[in-house]
Design an enzyme around this catalytic site. Sequence first.
Site, PDB file in Angstrom:
ATOM      1  N   GLU A  24     -23.775  -9.918 -54.188  1.00 25.30           N
ATOM      2  CA  GLU A  24     -22.088  -9.710 -53.704  1.00 25.30           C
ATOM      3  C   GLU A  24     -21.105  -9.439 -55.625  1.00 25.30           C
ATOM      4  O   GLU A  24     -20.283 -10.069 -55.551  1.00 25.30           O
ATOM      5  CB  GLU A  24     -22.712 -11.200 -53.478  1.00 25.30           C
ATOM      6  N   GLY A  93     -19.046 -14.772 -42.819  1.00 29.05           N
ATOM      7  CA  GLY A  93     -19.356 -14.602 -41.398  1.00 29.05           C
ATOM      8  C   GLY A  93     -17.565 -14.711 -40.672  1.00 29.05           C
ATOM      9  O   GLY A  93     -17.054 -15.697 -41.106  1.00 29.05           O
ATOM     10  N   VAL A 182     -24.848 -18.368 -39.644  1.00 28.48           N
ATOM     11  CA  VAL A 182     -24.660 -18.800 -38.209  1.00 28.48           C
ATOM     12  C   VAL A 182     -24.149 -17.119 -37.417  1.00 28.48           C
ATOM     13  O   VAL A 182     -24.256 -16.537 -37.727  1.00 28.48           O
ATOM     14  CB  VAL A 182     -23.172 -19.160 -38.424  1.00 28.48           C
ATOM     15  N   MET A 203     -21.406 -20.111 -47.030  1.00 24.66           N
ATOM     16  CA  MET A 203     -22.873 -21.473 -47.193  1.00 24.66           C
ATOM     17  C   MET A 203     -23.130 -22.089 -48.405  1.00 24.66           C
ATOM     18  O   MET A 203     -23.389 -22.942 -48.849  1.00 24.66           O
ATOM     19  CB  MET A 203     -24.235 -21.098 -47.453  1.00 24.66           C
ATOM     20  N   ASP A 227     -19.355 -10.199 -41.100  1.00 23.14           N
ATOM     21  CA  ASP A 227     -20.514  -9.535 -39.750  1.00 23.14           C
ATOM     22  C   ASP A 227     -19.085 -11.046 -38.524  1.00 23.14           C
ATOM     23  O   ASP A 227     -18.414 -11.930 -39.046  1.00 23.14           O
ATOM     24  CB  ASP A 227     -21.814 -10.768 -39.753  1.00 23.14           C
TER      25      ASP A 227
HETATM   26  N1  ADE Z   1     -22.204 -15.280 -44.866  1.00 17.63           N
HETATM   27  C1  ADE Z   1     -21.869 -14.592 -44.453  1.00 17.63           C
HETATM   28  N2  ADE Z   1     -22.325 -13.858 -42.760  1.00 17.63           N
HETATM   29  C2  ADE Z   1     -22.317 -15.800 -42.608  1.00 17.63           C
HETATM   30  C3  ADE Z   1     -23.215 -16.370 -41.267  1.00 17.63           C
HETATM   31  N3  ADE Z   1     -22.658 -15.256 -40.689  1.00 17.63           N
HETATM   32  N4  ADE Z   1     -23.032 -17.756 -42.103  1.00 17.63           N
HETATM   33  C4  ADE Z   1     -23.450 -17.664 -43.282  1.00 17.63           C
HETATM   34  N5  ADE Z   1     -23.340 -17.715 -43.712  1.00 17.63           N
HETATM   35  C5  ADE Z   1     -22.635 -16.179 -43.924  1.00 17.63           C
END
Ligand code: ADE
Length: 264
Positions: A24, A93, A182, A203, A227
């Site tokens: 990242e 996400g 998640v 997070m 995502d």
């Molecule tokens: N970072 C990237 N995708 C994530 C997700 N789905 N949940 C938590 N942190 C993330």
Amino acid sequence: MSTAQTGAAGGGRPLGVMAALPQELGDLVEAMRAESGVRTVTHGRRDYHLGTVHGAPCVVTLARIGKVAAAATVSALIHAFDVEAVVFTGVAGGVGREVRIGDVVVADSLTQHDLDASPLFPRFEVPLLGVARFAADQGLADQLAAATGKFVAEEGPALAARFGTQLPQVHRGLIISGDQFVASAAAVEALREALPDALAVEMEGAAIAQVCHEYGVPCAIVRTISDTADAHAPTSFASFLTEIAGTYSNGILKRFLQARAVAG
Ligand code: ADE
């Protein structure tokens, strides 16, 4: 460890630049090595890289994953390295229905979606601090959004063609953080119901924003959407992280740091 021992090269208080994972951060430390050389200080099991990159004195480090890791790292940036501000880059996400993979979200505010001391305190409120949503520094977030807008305008079509994503959009708004990856339609829908204006979930961001709030240090967070936090999230996250995340971070941070260096 005194600040005099750890201050960045180039004079002035440095900017703290963080990500959770090496992918990242892109090539930032290599770029620093080429530009000014790097001095690395190990503190609390983390490496802090000091030098000048894209004209700006910086301390660059990796937090690892989760709110505690992020809070510990940003606290060290503030106390051991005397950073004047903190910028965090990484992936997230998508939660907002209009937020797609390959888009970028710059936080205006951040909240911990898994913090719930009710009925003693309102859900999401940090007990005894009385704050549920931490504001990013608006000036810093504007600069980050401007750099992101420039990156997307200059490289968006090539990125979309190369990575098979839509033309990237830049969003501003609420980013939510918790100690969970998640990865189900039900979980992301529950987040939408609880926090309808949330754009992205990750997070670390809200933990960084809380520590910066408590110490009066400006911070800003930028997240590329890897995502959509549903059942496809683990595979989408993994391939985005390896193939794409660094390209976005390089493009955004380069423009952001160059503009900061010019502004002095
Ligand atoms: N970072 C990237 N995708 C994530 C997700 N789905 N949940 C938590 N942190 C993330």
